[in-house]
Enzyme design. Structure first.
Site, PDB file in Angstrom:
ATOM      1  N   ARG A 239      51.917  37.455  36.701  1.00 12.33           N
ATOM      2  CA  ARG A 239      50.791  37.868  37.539  1.00 12.33           C
ATOM      3  C   ARG A 239      51.163  37.625  38.997  1.00 12.33           C
ATOM      4  O   ARG A 239      51.741  36.579  39.339  1.00 12.33           O
ATOM      5  CB  ARG A 239      49.524  37.071  37.192  1.00 12.33           C
ATOM      6  N   GLU A 268      47.133  44.490  43.900  1.00  9.06           N
ATOM      7  CA  GLU A 268      47.741  45.638  43.205  1.00  9.06           C
ATOM      8  C   GLU A 268      46.835  46.843  43.378  1.00  9.06           C
ATOM      9  O   GLU A 268      45.640  46.732  43.076  1.00  9.06           O
ATOM     10  CB  GLU A 268      47.948  45.318  41.726  1.00  9.06           C
ATOM     11  N   HIS A 287      53.743  47.217  38.103  1.00  7.69           N
ATOM     12  CA  HIS A 287      53.150  46.559  36.922  1.00  7.69           C
ATOM     13  C   HIS A 287      53.371  47.410  35.649  1.00  7.69           C
ATOM     14  O   HIS A 287      52.414  47.818  34.991  1.00  7.69           O
ATOM     15  CB  HIS A 287      51.646  46.280  37.144  1.00  7.69           C
TER      16      HIS A 287
HETATM   17  C1  DGY Z   1      49.069  42.285  30.101  1.00  9.83           C
HETATM   18  O1  DGY Z   1      48.830  42.781  28.977  1.00  9.83           O
HETATM   19  O2  DGY Z   1      48.471  41.295  30.513  1.00  9.83           O
HETATM   20  C2  DGY Z   1      50.122  42.924  30.906  1.00  9.83           C
HETATM   21  O3  DGY Z   1      50.153  42.443  32.212  1.00  9.83           O
HETATM   22  C3  DGY Z   1      49.975  44.428  30.882  1.00  9.83           C
HETATM   23  O4  DGY Z   1      51.150  44.988  31.351  1.00  9.83           O
END
Ligand code: DGY
Length: 329
Positions: A239, A268, A287
């Site tokens: 993250r 983002e 992402h």
């Molecule tokens: C999640 O599933 O948390 C991922 O970040 C998606 O790519």
């Protein structure tokens, strides 16, 4: 009997959407961008189920706006830091997520970033397209070796372990840090536990695989970049807010670390005028670590399974707040 009403906040892979359609009357947000917050407020007031994504803000206010009919919120993601879990639990709403099915895709992508950063793949491609390739050069676009280097894993959960398995093929020394030490895995996987400070000092590559929480917000700041090797490479597929972007800019600009490869950023999408985008020693992708066809299909079907179970009043196969069941018992 009329079907339950469901709001799906984006077009998701067909396999999942079809499952939801067989079980419910479905309203799918058609926009390329997430629905605005006021649309979520309006929808959640009347539906029986919500299928959402990590780009939707499911905060306390939204959960309070939910109507009496809301039985389940199912997120098509493993992470759920966009959802106020205590608020959902207080209202007795189970929250579903999609663990496991994106582990390999995400670990593969962390490796893609690690290798691309080490061997300067993105820079090299640009160099070629810009017409700078004149000859084979003895010192052209050199990067560090991966084989035999030390890899630091921050967070030895499912994805961290999958990254370790891939590293074993590169004869790397692997150190890890986690709030929960895992002696059971140390011998089996050939990993050594280290404090975060030691991990940063010893690693050639540092790959982040921890959840975002109050404790991990800006876990990587000026002090951590000071500790890393000047040749160190940071990879983040977890993250964005785990890394302080101002500290990262300064570390990359001032040579405190050599390179970074990020699939996630503090905001983002990253703002077009973000100073990180001016740097040559960084790779930033939008992402997409879980974006393999298979992983996204499985995420959609798993989210559908959670949603359908919740609509029927059954326990969700993957519930992040199972305490809702004991509260309502
Ligand atoms: C999640 O599933 O948390 C991922 O970040 C998606 O790519």
């Amino acid at each position: 009997m009329s079907k339950p009403q469901v709001f799906v906040t984006r077009i998701i892979p067909d396999e999942g959407l079809e499952m939801v359609r067989t079980a419910a009357d479905v309203d799918v947000w058609q926009g390329e961008l997430p629905p605005p917050y006021d649309v979520l407020v309006e929808k959640i007031a009347s539906v029986d189920g919500l299928l959402c994504l990590l780009t939707d803000t499911i905060d306390r206010g939204l959960i309070h706006a939910a109507g009496e009919s809301l039985k389940v919120i199912s997120q098509m993601a493993v992470g759920y830091d966009n959802i106020d879990i205590p608020a959902a639990t207080e209202r007795g709403i189970p929250i579903g997520n999609t663990p496991g099915v994106l582990t390999d895709a995400t670990a593969d992508f962390a490796w893609a970033l690690l290798m691309a950063a080490a061997r300067r793949v993105v820079e090299a491609d640009k160099f070629t397209r810009d017409g700078h390739w004149k000859t084979w050069g003895p010192t052209l676009l050199l990067g560090p070796d991966i084989a035999g280097a030390t890899l630091g894993i921050v967070g030895l959960g499912r994805i961290g372990q999958a990254v370790v398995k891939r590293a074993q093929g590169f004869q790397m020394r692997i150190v890890y840090h986690d709030i929960q030490r895992r002696p059971d895995l140390e011998e089996k996987m050939g990993v050594e536990f280290a404090s975060l400070d030691s991990l940063l000092q010893e690693s050639d590559f540092v790959s982040i695989h921890t959840v975002l929480s109050d404790e991990t917000h800006h876990l990587f700041g000026d002090k951590q970049f000071e500790l890393m090797k000047p040749s160190g490479i940071l990879i983040n597929t977890a993250r964005g807010p785990i890394v302080d972007p101002i500290a990262l800019y300064s570390a990359l600009h001032n040579g405190k670390i050599a390179y970074a490869a990020l699939d996630v950023t503090e905001s983002e999408p990253i703002h077009a005028d973000d100073p990180l985008l001016e740097l040559e020693n960084i790779i930033i992708t939008p992402h997409i670590a879980s974006a393999s066809k298979q992983a996204r299909t499985k995420m959609a079907t798993m989210a559908a399974e959670n949603l359908i179970a919740g609509l029927k009043g059954e326990d969700l196969p993957n519930c992040v707040n199972p305490e809702v069941y004991s509260l309502s018992a």
